[in-house]
Design a protein around this motif. Sequence first.
Motif, PDB file in Angstrom:
ATOM      1  N   MET A   1      11.000  70.102  83.911  1.00  0.00           N
ATOM      2  CA  MET A   1      11.611  69.709  82.663  1.00  0.00           C
ATOM      3  C   MET A   1      12.146  68.280  82.747  1.00  0.00           C
ATOM      4  SD  MET A   1      13.471  73.023  81.092  1.00  0.00           S
ATOM      5  CE  MET A   1      12.867  74.618  81.530  1.00  0.00           C
ATOM      6  N   GLN A   2      12.542  67.888  83.961  1.00  0.00           N
ATOM      7  CA  GLN A   2      13.027  66.526  84.142  1.00  0.00           C
ATOM      8  C   GLN A   2      11.913  65.516  83.887  1.00  0.00           C
ATOM      9  OE1 GLN A   2      16.130  65.312  84.657  1.00  0.00           O
ATOM     10  NE2 GLN A   2      15.181  63.318  84.405  1.00  0.00           N
ATOM     11  N   ILE A   3      10.706  65.854  84.284  1.00  0.00           N
ATOM     12  CA  ILE A   3       9.577  64.950  84.064  1.00  0.00           C
ATOM     13  C   ILE A   3       9.328  64.763  82.566  1.00  0.00           C
ATOM     14  CG2 ILE A   3       7.071  64.685  84.351  1.00  0.00           C
ATOM     15  CD1 ILE A   3       7.431  66.087  87.085  1.00  0.00           C
ATOM     16  N   ILE A   4       9.373  65.855  81.831  1.00  0.00           N
ATOM     17  CA  ILE A   4       9.155  65.773  80.381  1.00  0.00           C
ATOM     18  C   ILE A   4      10.243  64.941  79.727  1.00  0.00           C
ATOM     19  CG2 ILE A   4       9.053  67.104  78.232  1.00  0.00           C
ATOM     20  CD1 ILE A   4       7.874  69.402  79.962  1.00  0.00           C
ATOM     21  N   SER A   5      11.483  65.158  80.127  1.00  0.00           N
ATOM     22  CA  SER A   5      12.594  64.391  79.587  1.00  0.00           C
ATOM     23  C   SER A   5      12.433  62.901  79.893  1.00  0.00           C
ATOM     24  CB  SER A   5      13.914  64.920  80.160  1.00  0.00           C
ATOM     25  OG  SER A   5      14.993  64.235  79.613  1.00  0.00           O
ATOM     26  N   SER A   6      12.012  62.594  81.112  1.00  0.00           N
ATOM     27  CA  SER A   6      11.795  61.190  81.489  1.00  0.00           C
ATOM     28  C   SER A   6      10.664  60.553  80.691  1.00  0.00           C
ATOM     29  CB  SER A   6      11.479  61.090  82.985  1.00  0.00           C
ATOM     30  OG  SER A   6      12.579  61.513  83.746  1.00  0.00           O
ATOM     31  N   LEU A   7       9.604  61.300  80.469  1.00  0.00           N
ATOM     32  CA  LEU A   7       8.495  60.785  79.660  1.00  0.00           C
ATOM     33  C   LEU A   7       8.933  60.514  78.220  1.00  0.00           C
ATOM     34  CD1 LEU A   7       5.559  63.009  80.976  1.00  0.00           C
ATOM     35  CD2 LEU A   7       5.861  60.544  81.331  1.00  0.00           C
ATOM     36  N   LEU A   8       9.750  61.400  77.676  1.00  0.00           N
ATOM     37  CA  LEU A   8      10.265  61.179  76.324  1.00  0.00           C
ATOM     38  C   LEU A   8      11.156  59.930  76.275  1.00  0.00           C
ATOM     39  CD1 LEU A   8      11.086  64.840  75.265  1.00  0.00           C
ATOM     40  CD2 LEU A   8       9.280  63.385  74.341  1.00  0.00           C
ATOM     41  N   SER A   9      11.935  59.720  77.320  1.00  0.00           N
ATOM     42  CA  SER A   9      12.787  58.525  77.382  1.00  0.00           C
ATOM     43  C   SER A   9      11.943  57.257  77.423  1.00  0.00           C
ATOM     44  CB  SER A   9      13.683  58.560  78.621  1.00  0.00           C
ATOM     45  OG  SER A   9      14.622  59.574  78.514  1.00  0.00           O
ATOM     46  N   LEU A  10      10.913  57.277  78.231  1.00  0.00           N
ATOM     47  CA  LEU A  10      10.016  56.120  78.300  1.00  0.00           C
ATOM     48  C   LEU A  10       9.363  55.834  76.953  1.00  0.00           C
ATOM     49  CD1 LEU A  10       8.274  56.698  81.750  1.00  0.00           C
ATOM     50  CD2 LEU A  10       9.839  54.851  81.143  1.00  0.00           C
ATOM     51  N   GLN A  11       8.939  56.895  76.308  1.00  0.00           N
ATOM     52  CA  GLN A  11       8.299  56.732  75.004  1.00  0.00           C
ATOM     53  C   GLN A  11       9.295  56.204  73.976  1.00  0.00           C
ATOM     54  OE1 GLN A  11       6.353  60.252  73.579  1.00  0.00           O
ATOM     55  NE2 GLN A  11       5.114  59.112  72.115  1.00  0.00           N
ATOM     56  N   ALA A  12      10.513  56.699  74.011  1.00  0.00           N
ATOM     57  CA  ALA A  12      11.526  56.271  73.045  1.00  0.00           C
ATOM     58  C   ALA A  12      11.851  54.785  73.193  1.00  0.00           C
ATOM     59  CB  ALA A  12      12.788  57.111  73.209  1.00  0.00           C
ATOM     60  N   LYS A  13      11.771  54.271  74.411  1.00  0.00           N
ATOM     61  CA  LYS A  13      12.061  52.853  74.642  1.00  0.00           C
ATOM     62  C   LYS A  13      11.025  51.939  73.985  1.00  0.00           C
ATOM     63  CE  LYS A  13      14.564  53.450  78.932  1.00  0.00           C
ATOM     64  NZ  LYS A  13      14.591  53.193  80.367  1.00  0.00           N
ATOM     65  N   GLN A  14       9.835  52.462  73.747  1.00  0.00           N
ATOM     66  CA  GLN A  14       8.763  51.640  73.188  1.00  0.00           C
ATOM     67  C   GLN A  14       8.662  51.748  71.675  1.00  0.00           C
ATOM     68  OE1 GLN A  14       5.192  52.700  75.251  1.00  0.00           O
ATOM     69  NE2 GLN A  14       5.925  51.930  77.205  1.00  0.00           N
ATOM     70  N   ILE A  15       9.421  52.650  71.088  1.00  0.00           N
ATOM     71  CA  ILE A  15       9.339  52.876  69.642  1.00  0.00           C
ATOM     72  C   ILE A  15      10.484  52.145  68.956  1.00  0.00           C
ATOM     73  CG2 ILE A  15       9.466  54.630  67.833  1.00  0.00           C
ATOM     74  CD1 ILE A  15       8.159  56.567  69.780  1.00  0.00           C
ATOM     75  N   ARG A  16      10.169  51.487  67.865  1.00  0.00           N
ATOM     76  CA  ARG A  16      11.178  50.716  67.123  1.00  0.00           C
ATOM     77  C   ARG A  16      11.754  51.500  65.937  1.00  0.00           C
ATOM     78  NH1 ARG A  16      11.803  48.044  71.140  1.00  0.00           N
ATOM     79  NH2 ARG A  16      10.440  46.334  71.661  1.00  0.00           N
ATOM     80  N   LYS A  18      13.723  54.042  64.143  1.00  0.00           N
ATOM     81  CA  LYS A  18      14.857  54.892  64.512  1.00  0.00           C
ATOM     82  C   LYS A  18      14.587  56.373  64.243  1.00  0.00           C
ATOM     83  CE  LYS A  18      19.833  55.467  63.699  1.00  0.00           C
ATOM     84  NZ  LYS A  18      19.821  56.716  64.369  1.00  0.00           N
ATOM     85  N   GLN A  19      13.864  56.670  63.187  1.00  0.00           N
ATOM     86  CA  GLN A  19      13.556  58.059  62.842  1.00  0.00           C
ATOM     87  C   GLN A  19      12.803  58.749  63.993  1.00  0.00           C
ATOM     88  OE1 GLN A  19      11.022  58.390  59.439  1.00  0.00           O
ATOM     89  NE2 GLN A  19      10.839  60.599  59.572  1.00  0.00           N
ATOM     90  N   TYR A  20      11.841  58.065  64.571  1.00  0.00           N
ATOM     91  CA  TYR A  20      11.061  58.645  65.663  1.00  0.00           C
ATOM     92  C   TYR A  20      11.845  58.684  66.966  1.00  0.00           C
ATOM     93  CZ  TYR A  20       7.206  58.394  62.402  1.00  0.00           C
ATOM     94  OH  TYR A  20       6.409  58.558  61.301  1.00  0.00           O
ATOM     95  N   VAL A  21      12.664  57.688  67.187  1.00  0.00           N
ATOM     96  CA  VAL A  21      13.511  57.684  68.377  1.00  0.00           C
ATOM     97  C   VAL A  21      14.483  58.861  68.307  1.00  0.00           C
ATOM     98  CG1 VAL A  21      15.311  56.411  69.621  1.00  0.00           C
ATOM     99  CG2 VAL A  21      13.297  55.201  68.766  1.00  0.00           C
ATOM    100  N   ASP A  22      15.043  59.102  67.133  1.00  0.00           N
ATOM    101  CA  ASP A  22      15.949  60.237  66.952  1.00  0.00           C
ATOM    102  C   ASP A  22      15.247  61.561  67.233  1.00  0.00           C
ATOM    103  OD1 ASP A  22      18.015  58.527  66.315  1.00  0.00           O
ATOM    104  OD2 ASP A  22      17.858  58.856  64.144  1.00  0.00           O
ATOM    105  N   LYS A  23      14.017  61.686  66.778  1.00  0.00           N
ATOM    106  CA  LYS A  23      13.255  62.925  67.025  1.00  0.00           C
ATOM    107  C   LYS A  23      12.982  63.115  68.509  1.00  0.00           C
ATOM    108  CE  LYS A  23      11.159  63.319  62.483  1.00  0.00           C
ATOM    109  NZ  LYS A  23      12.021  64.389  62.040  1.00  0.00           N
ATOM    110  N   LEU A  24      12.664  62.037  69.203  1.00  0.00           N
ATOM    111  CA  LEU A  24      12.451  62.139  70.647  1.00  0.00           C
ATOM    112  C   LEU A  24      13.748  62.505  71.356  1.00  0.00           C
ATOM    113  CD1 LEU A  24      10.071  59.108  71.269  1.00  0.00           C
ATOM    114  CD2 LEU A  24       9.501  61.519  71.438  1.00  0.00           C
ATOM    115  N   ASN A  25      14.860  61.931  70.922  1.00  0.00           N
ATOM    116  CA  ASN A  25      16.154  62.274  71.521  1.00  0.00           C
ATOM    117  C   ASN A  25      16.524  63.729  71.242  1.00  0.00           C
ATOM    118  OD1 ASN A  25      16.622  59.807  72.755  1.00  0.00           O
ATOM    119  ND2 ASN A  25      17.560  58.937  70.924  1.00  0.00           N
ATOM    120  N   ASP A  26      16.202  64.218  70.057  1.00  0.00           N
ATOM    121  CA  ASP A  26      16.430  65.643  69.755  1.00  0.00           C
ATOM    122  C   ASP A  26      15.633  66.521  70.715  1.00  0.00           C
ATOM    123  OD1 ASP A  26      18.146  65.053  67.675  1.00  0.00           O
ATOM    124  OD2 ASP A  26      16.636  65.366  66.096  1.00  0.00           O
TER     125      ASP A  26
END
Length: 67
Positions: A1-16, A18-26
């Motif tokens: 689960m840590q790997i998935i969370s880390s991948l979501l964090s990496l993806q969120a850093k590349q998205i500008r 806010k709506q999509y970043v919020d969904k990834l953080n959720d």
Amino acid sequence: MQIISSLLSLQAKQIRDKQYVDKLNDSKNRIKSMTLVHEKLYESKDMANINFMITLTALQRNSSLLM
């Protein structure tokens, strides 16, 4: 689960957007909640009977830290 969370964090850093970043953080928060429940099950002596109040309190504490 840590790997998935880390991948979501990496993806969120590349998205500008806010709506999509919020969904990834959720999604990351849901994963953290699942991890917490899994830990409580693992710590339990009897997996059929876990202390729901302790688990619920830990989830609540975890969610307040995430906001």
